[in-house]
Design a protein around this motif. Structure first.
Motif, PDB file in Angstrom:
ATOM      1  N   GLY A 149       0.819  -1.212   0.000  1.00  0.00           N
ATOM      2  CA  GLY A 149       0.000   0.000   0.000  1.00  0.00           C
ATOM      3  C   GLY A 149       0.852   1.260   0.000  1.00  0.00           C
ATOM      4  O   GLY A 149       0.591   2.203  -0.749  1.00  0.00           O
ATOM      5  N   ARG A 150       1.877   1.265   0.850  1.00  0.00           N
ATOM      6  CA  ARG A 150       2.785   2.417   0.922  1.00  0.00           C
ATOM      7  C   ARG A 150       3.574   2.545  -0.381  1.00  0.00           C
ATOM      8  O   ARG A 150       3.789   3.648  -0.886  1.00  0.00           O
ATOM      9  CB  ARG A 150       3.734   2.270   2.115  1.00  0.00           C
ATOM     10  N   ARG A 151       4.003   1.433  -0.935  1.00  0.00           N
ATOM     11  CA  ARG A 151       4.749   1.439  -2.192  1.00  0.00           C
ATOM     12  C   ARG A 151       3.907   2.062  -3.308  1.00  0.00           C
ATOM     13  O   ARG A 151       4.373   2.914  -4.050  1.00  0.00           O
ATOM     14  CB  ARG A 151       5.171   0.013  -2.563  1.00  0.00           C
ATOM     15  N   LYS A 152       2.646   1.642  -3.400  1.00  0.00           N
ATOM     16  CA  LYS A 152       1.748   2.175  -4.427  1.00  0.00           C
ATOM     17  C   LYS A 152       1.528   3.671  -4.216  1.00  0.00           C
ATOM     18  O   LYS A 152       1.527   4.454  -5.177  1.00  0.00           O
ATOM     19  CB  LYS A 152       0.417   1.411  -4.386  1.00  0.00           C
ATOM     20  N   GLU A 153       1.363   4.075  -2.966  1.00  0.00           N
ATOM     21  CA  GLU A 153       1.163   5.491  -2.642  1.00  0.00           C
ATOM     22  C   GLU A 153       2.355   6.336  -3.107  1.00  0.00           C
ATOM     23  O   GLU A 153       2.173   7.391  -3.728  1.00  0.00           O
ATOM     24  CB  GLU A 153       0.972   5.648  -1.130  1.00  0.00           C
ATOM     25  N   LEU A 154       3.575   5.854  -2.850  1.00  0.00           N
ATOM     26  CA  LEU A 154       4.758   6.593  -3.279  1.00  0.00           C
ATOM     27  C   LEU A 154       4.881   6.642  -4.800  1.00  0.00           C
ATOM     28  O   LEU A 154       5.286   7.665  -5.364  1.00  0.00           O
ATOM     29  CB  LEU A 154       6.031   5.978  -2.682  1.00  0.00           C
ATOM     30  N   VAL A 162       2.423   6.638  -6.949  1.00  0.00           N
ATOM     31  CA  VAL A 162       1.430   7.606  -7.430  1.00  0.00           C
ATOM     32  C   VAL A 162       1.920   9.033  -7.163  1.00  0.00           C
ATOM     33  O   VAL A 162       1.831   9.903  -8.042  1.00  0.00           O
ATOM     34  CB  VAL A 162       0.053   7.357  -6.769  1.00  0.00           C
ATOM     35  N   LYS A 163       2.457   9.283  -5.972  1.00  0.00           N
ATOM     36  CA  LYS A 163       2.971  10.610  -5.643  1.00  0.00           C
ATOM     37  C   LYS A 163       4.101  10.992  -6.588  1.00  0.00           C
ATOM     38  O   LYS A 163       4.190  12.139  -7.031  1.00  0.00           O
ATOM     39  CB  LYS A 163       3.475  10.655  -4.200  1.00  0.00           C
TER      40      LYS A 163
END
Length: 67
Positions: free
Chosen positions: A41-46, A48-49
């Motif tokens: 989840g954190r990987r995907k968030e980064l 996208v950012k």
């Protein structure tokens, strides 16, 4: 009649500083993605950012060229 501050274009110096800071954040996030353990989840968030940061850099660079 002078325009309000929020209606004035950004100065070249300000745009260059914003581009530099965005590039720094992008590099930091890319380093973290490669070297630090994190949840999917954190990987995907980064990821996208980072995509948003790349678009922001592109837009600000274009705006800088148009000045």
């Amino acid at each position: 009649m002078p325009r309000k501050l929020d209606e004035q274009g950004k100065s070249a110096k300000n745009l260059k500083q914003q581009i530099r800071h965005t590039k720094d954040r992008l590099q930091d996030a890319e380093f973290a993605l490669e070297h630090e353990p994190m949840s999917e989840g954190r990987r995907k968030e980064l990821e996208v950012k980072n995509e948003h940061r790349r678009k922001d850099i592109h837009a600000k660079t274009k705006e800088l060229r148009e000045e």
